[in-house]
Structures are given as C-alpha cells and as structure tokens.
Design a protein around this motif. Structure first.
Motif, mmCIF file in Angstrom:
data_model
loop_
_atom_site.group_PDB
_atom_site.id
_atom_site.type_symbol
_atom_site.label_atom_id
_atom_site.label_comp_id
_atom_site.label_asym_id
_atom_site.label_seq_id
_atom_site.Cartn_x
_atom_site.Cartn_y
_atom_site.Cartn_z
ATOM 1 N N TYR A 113 50.986 30.150 60.363
ATOM 2 C CA TYR A 113 50.313 28.802 60.443
ATOM 3 C C TYR A 113 49.864 28.403 61.910
ATOM 4 C CZ TYR A 113 50.153 23.836 60.753
ATOM 5 O OH TYR A 113 49.474 22.496 60.932
ATOM 6 N N MET A 114 50.875 28.647 63.000
ATOM 7 C CA MET A 114 50.248 28.275 64.200
ATOM 8 C C MET A 114 49.248 29.300 64.763
ATOM 9 S SD MET A 114 54.196 27.675 66.023
ATOM 10 C CE MET A 114 53.423 26.950 67.382
ATOM 11 N N ALA A 115 49.353 30.416 64.249
ATOM 12 C CA ALA A 115 48.298 31.474 64.841
ATOM 13 C C ALA A 115 46.638 31.207 64.194
ATOM 14 C CB ALA A 115 48.519 32.938 64.445
ATOM 15 N N ILE A 116 46.872 31.002 62.891
ATOM 16 C CA ILE A 116 45.461 30.266 62.221
ATOM 17 C C ILE A 116 45.190 29.116 62.720
ATOM 18 C CG2 ILE A 116 44.581 29.923 60.080
ATOM 19 C CD1 ILE A 116 46.473 31.851 58.593
ATOM 20 N N LEU A 117 45.911 27.932 63.032
ATOM 21 C CA LEU A 117 45.860 26.888 63.705
ATOM 22 C C LEU A 117 44.884 26.779 64.951
ATOM 23 C CD1 LEU A 117 45.743 23.726 63.568
ATOM 24 C CD2 LEU A 117 48.182 23.765 64.389
ATOM 25 N N THR A 118 45.482 27.883 65.919
ATOM 26 C CA THR A 118 45.158 28.078 67.164
ATOM 27 C C THR A 118 43.560 28.623 67.142
ATOM 28 O OG1 THR A 118 47.252 28.340 67.903
ATOM 29 C CG2 THR A 118 45.333 29.362 69.336
ATOM 30 N N THR A 119 43.513 29.537 66.109
ATOM 31 C CA THR A 119 42.150 30.228 65.815
ATOM 32 C C THR A 119 41.250 29.367 65.602
ATOM 33 O OG1 THR A 119 43.296 32.321 65.515
ATOM 34 C CG2 THR A 119 40.993 31.971 64.620
ATOM 35 N N SER A 120 41.595 28.362 64.545
ATOM 36 C CA SER A 120 40.667 27.362 63.843
ATOM 37 C C SER A 120 40.196 26.321 65.092
ATOM 38 C CB SER A 120 41.190 26.756 62.690
ATOM 39 O OG SER A 120 40.356 25.764 62.251
ATOM 40 N N THR A 121 41.107 25.967 65.709
ATOM 41 C CA THR A 121 40.808 24.881 66.913
ATOM 42 C C THR A 121 40.059 25.614 67.943
ATOM 43 O OG1 THR A 121 43.049 23.997 66.409
ATOM 44 C CG2 THR A 121 41.819 23.456 68.475
ATOM 45 N N LEU A 122 40.290 26.670 68.255
ATOM 46 C CA LEU A 122 39.303 27.201 69.409
ATOM 47 C C LEU A 122 38.072 27.750 68.746
ATOM 48 C CD1 LEU A 122 41.921 29.750 70.986
ATOM 49 C CD2 LEU A 122 41.023 27.638 71.900
ATOM 50 N N LEU A 123 37.949 27.836 67.621
ATOM 51 C CA LEU A 123 36.504 27.911 66.853
ATOM 52 C C LEU A 123 35.514 27.033 66.528
ATOM 53 C CD1 LEU A 123 37.271 30.575 64.106
ATOM 54 C CD2 LEU A 123 36.226 31.072 66.149
ATOM 55 N N VAL A 124 36.248 25.834 66.434
ATOM 56 C CA VAL A 124 35.362 24.599 66.390
ATOM 57 C C VAL A 124 35.246 24.043 67.847
ATOM 58 C CG1 VAL A 124 35.682 22.137 66.007
ATOM 59 C CG2 VAL A 124 36.856 23.496 64.280
ATOM 60 N N ALA A 125 35.937 24.469 68.954
ATOM 61 C CA ALA A 125 35.655 24.086 70.193
ATOM 62 C C ALA A 125 34.354 24.978 70.783
ATOM 63 C CB ALA A 125 36.940 24.194 71.088
ATOM 64 N N ASP A 126 34.578 26.154 70.365
ATOM 65 C CA ASP A 126 33.437 26.963 70.477
ATOM 66 C C ASP A 126 31.960 26.588 69.909
ATOM 67 O OD1 ASP A 126 32.317 29.596 71.772
ATOM 68 O OD2 ASP A 126 31.978 30.190 69.892
ATOM 69 N N THR A 127 32.237 26.171 68.663
ATOM 70 C CA THR A 127 30.893 25.715 67.852
ATOM 71 C C THR A 127 30.315 24.694 68.454
ATOM 72 O OG1 THR A 127 32.075 26.774 65.768
ATOM 73 C CG2 THR A 127 30.176 25.235 65.609
ATOM 74 N N TYR A 128 30.947 23.548 68.861
ATOM 75 C CA TYR A 128 30.268 22.359 69.318
ATOM 76 C C TYR A 128 30.446 22.474 71.076
ATOM 77 C CZ TYR A 128 30.122 21.140 64.662
ATOM 78 O OH TYR A 128 29.754 21.131 63.300
ATOM 79 N N TYR A 129 30.838 23.232 71.585
ATOM 80 C CA TYR A 129 30.907 23.466 72.832
ATOM 81 C C TYR A 129 31.237 22.074 73.599
ATOM 82 C CZ TYR A 129 27.353 26.950 71.597
ATOM 83 O OH TYR A 129 26.656 27.925 71.051
ATOM 84 N N THR A 130 32.678 22.095 73.286
ATOM 85 C CA THR A 130 33.380 20.562 73.842
ATOM 86 C C THR A 130 33.928 20.907 75.303
ATOM 87 O OG1 THR A 130 35.237 21.470 72.885
ATOM 88 C CG2 THR A 130 33.917 19.957 71.490
#
Length: 475
Positions: A113-130
């Motif tokens: 769960y922690m690995a997938i949560l980390t992946t999802s968070t970083l993908l969203v950050a990369d998508t919208y260039y936060t």
C-alpha cells in the motif's frame, strides 16, 4: 526446539545410531520427543521472495506505462494515477477484512500500500508539474499511511514511516516553504502511541521486528534534532549532537536490562559521535562558529545540557567503564566553543579537539588490549578512520597533506590488525596444544586399561582351566 533444529536432529540421529553413540531405544525416544515438525506459516525468506516477484511484475507494468505515459493527456495520466490509488485501497480493504493484525500478510499489505501510494502521489505531481516540494509529498504519503499502519499493526510499515521522517529531516529540499521541524516533530509524536503499545505487548510475546522499530525511532529523533538545529541555530549543531550522542550511547551502555533499547541507543549514539568527530576536525566548522553570534540563552541551554551529560558521565565513572571518555566529548566541545568565541584561531581549536580524540582512541585501544575486548579495539580503529577520513573532504588540506594522513592511517590500521591476528594465532596455538595434551592423556589411559583388562581375562581363564583340571582328576 525450533523447526531447523528438529530437522537437523532427524538427520543426525541415524548417524549417531550407526556410530554407536546412542542405542536404538534412545533414538526412538528422541524421535518421539522432538520428531514432530509443527505446521508453520511462510517464512520471511519466502515472503521476501514473493514480494520481490510481485515488485518485479509491478516494475514491468510501470515500465510499460512509462513508454506510453507522456502519450496520454494530463487528464488521462491523472485517471491512471487514480486507478493505481484505487488498487492500493482495494488491497488494504482486503487486508483489513481478512488479514490478522501484526501478521506477515498484514505487513506485506502495508508495504504494498505504501509503495503504490508513493507511486500515485509522484505521478500526480509529475502530471500537473507541482514543483519540487518533496516535503509536501512526503507529508501526504506519511499522513495517509499512518492510519493503515495502526489498523494493521504493521511494524514494517512503521519502520518505513520513521525512515521517511528521518530522510525528510536530512533532505536538501527547501522544506520550510511548506513545512518545517514542527511538522517533523508532530509526525514523531503521533507514532509514540504505536511504540508504547507494541512495547507493552513485547513483555508477553517476543517481537523480533520491534528492535528494528526501536532503531528507526531513535534515528528519527536524532534526525528531528539535527533538522531543528540546522534550521534555526546551525552553529549549535556540533555541540547538541555531541551531547545527545554521548548521553544516548551512555544510557545504552548502562541500561542492560532494557535490551530492546540498549543496542539502538548505542548504535545511533555511536553514529552521532562519529558525526561529531568528523565535523569537529574541520577547521571550517570552527571558523563558522567563531563568526556566529551566540546569545545568552544559548549558553544557558548548553550548561543545562552539560548537566544531563554530567549525570551520565558520573554513572560511567562509577561503573568504571572506559566509555567515560566518550561522555567527556560534550565537555571538550564546550571548551572548544569557549576557546573559539574568546578569539583563538580555528586551527588551535581544531588541534585541541583532535588531540583529545587521539588520546581517547589510544586509551580505548590500550583498554581493549588489556581486557581482550574486540569491540573496544574496533571502536578505536573506527574513530581514527573517521578523524583521518575527514581529511579527504577538508578543503584546507592539500593533496600532499591528505596523502600523508591516509598513509599514517593505513599504517595504524594494518599495525593494529597485525597485532590482533598475532594474538589470535598465539591463542589458537595454545588451545591446540591443550587439545593435543588431552588426547595424549586419553590415549595413555586407554593403553593402560587394555593390558589390565587382558591380564584380568588371562587370570580368569587360568582359574577356569585349573578348576576344570581339578574336576577331571577327581573323576
């Protein structure tokens, strides 16, 4: 007896019986008592192997997506990130429904769960260039992971959580724009109830993972102190880390009854003291301290900290522990602060500090040689490596000076190891001599017993023959 010992016993019993060490009846009795192999769950090796296979599959999927990732629109990438996050939630839901808390299955589910949560968070950050606000991303991941860690009672999850806090403390990203040391301290405070509860359960049921949690917890506390000092009073970093390291190491040395905390305190305290030695050998450190302004309340905090260090030092001295030289490090650093602020040159302060480190390492080495304790010898060698190794990164040293420092260090290390190997070989030769003498004595006893037995048998034979002869004469 654990399963590995039972299996080993099964393999050895047959050989013992053939060699005549035990009888057939004794073999059956041992098999009846220890022969039952209980059913066991998956081992940690098997679990790690399964997790490794699952990680490879997940990595393959990620790489496949990476090839087409930027071909999707931003909304499409966000949708895929949500799908990944929903997969993590589904896995956690199944774990909460079926998995037993603190079991290996619960541990695996929390890590996934922690690995997938980390992946999802970083993908969203990369998508919208936060932006490079890594502190904010870590805060989101840790806050979303903590409830699952408590629900599934996952020690591995708590270890990863504390490692995240520790890594956050030493991160080079500009965290103060969003969060600072106060947030790191808050994350540590919310983890305290978990540790207290797990520590209470440890008194009834031994928990092998709790030692690792203790290591991570003590390390995270040091990270919080380092982060706070680096943010607000960087010139005080050396002193307060030395105090905390010496006190923690001293308590870990003295409090042998609390084995759960003794080794982590000694280990993390030793790392903090190595940091103090390396940082204190730099001339630039004392230049920075001499140029900084220190208000009165900082001196008051230093004196109060020295009071705590004095209590630990007093206990070490009363216990006649060589670690008392480690307890003196905060006082030496405090004297160096006074000398630096008084106007002495940074070179003089660095020489004073290095002189004490050399004397302490030499005293530790002599003590380890006298009591034949390898840990003291290794600690003295490690201290010298830290002190001389720092020269490689010291810009005030030329290449020639660095080369001489490493040559001296190499000669010292090889000399110490040569002495140790010589003593070890001498000890081995003495033990082998004792074994040879013992074997000779056994052989001599066997040689004496054999003629005596032969003589007894001969006398008995002669007695029997004489009795038979007398009976024949009577007939």
């Amino acid at each position: 007896m654990n399963i590995q010992h039972i299996r080993w016993l099964h393999e050895e019993l047959e050989q013992w019986r053939e060699e005549g060490l035990i009888s057939e009846e004794q073999s059956h009795r041992l098999q009846a008592k220890y022969g039952f192999i209980p059913k066991e769950g998956p081992s940690w090796t098997r679990l790690i192997t399964v997790l490794g296979g699952a990680a490879l599959i997940l990595l393959g999927i990620i790489l496949l997506f990476a090839g087409y990732w930027y071909g999707f629109s931003p909304n499409g990438r966000f949708d895929w990130s949500l799908v990944i996050l929903l997969l993590a939630i589904a896995i956690v839901g199944g774990g909460v429904w079926k998995a037993k808390p603190a079991s290996m299955v619960a541990e695996a589910i929390t890590v996934i769960y922690m690995a997938i949560l980390t992946t999802s968070t970083l993908l969203v950050a990369d998508t919208y260039y936060t932006g490079e606000h890594m502190g904010l991303y870590v805060l989101i991941i840790l806050c979303c992971s903590l409830p699952i860690i408590y629900i599934l009672d996952s020690a591995l999850g708590m270890i990863l959580y504390l490692i995240g806090v520790l890594g956050w403390s030493f991160s080079s990203h500009p965290l103060n724009a969003w969060v600072g040391p106060a947030a790191v301290g808050g994350l540590l405070l919310v983890a305290v109830p978990y540790y207290i509860r797990r520590f209470g359960q440890y008194q009834q049921v031994k928990d092998p993972l709790l030692v690792s949690v203790s290591w991570a917890f003590v390390g995270a506390i040091f990270g919080e102190v380092f982060f706070t000092l680096s943010t607000y009073e960087p010139q005080m970093n050396l002193f307060f880390i030395s105090v905390l390291g010496a006190v923690t190491y001293g308590l870990g040395t003295l409090e042998k009854k609390i084995t759960l905390l003794a080794l982590p305190c000694k280990g993390v305290g030793a790392i903090a003291l190595l940091y103090t030695i390396v940082e204190g050998t730099y001339i630039s450190t004392w230049i920075r301290i001499g140029e900084s302004s220190m208000v009165w309340w900082l001196w008051l905090c230093m004196l109060l900290s020295l009071g705590v260090a004095f209590l630990v030092l007093r206990r070490l001295v009363l216990a006649k522990r060589i670690e008392s030289c480690i307890g003196l490090i905060p006082f030496v650093v405090f004297v160096c602060y006074i000398v630096t602020v008084s106007g002495a040159t940074p070179i003089l302060t660095s020489i004073l500090f290095n002189a004490y480190v050399l004397v302490a390492a030499l005293g530790t080495f002599i003590r380890g040689t006298l009591v034949k304790k390898v840990s003291l010898l290794n600690s003295s060698i490690l201290t010298l490596i830290a002190m001389f190794g720092a020269r490689f990164f010291d810009p005030s040293f030329t290449f020639v000076e660095r080369g001489v420092s490493f040559l001296v260090l190499g000669i010292i290390v090889l000399g110490i190891n040569a002495i140790y190997l010589w003593r070890k070989g001498k000890q081995r030769a003495t033990m082998n001599q004792r074994v040879r003498q013992a074997r000779r004595q056994v052989a001599d006893v066997s040689a004496l017993e054999t003629p005596m037995e032969t003589q007894v048998v001969t006398e008995e034979t002669k007695t029997v023959e004489s009795e038979v002869a007398m009976k024949e004469e009577e007939r």
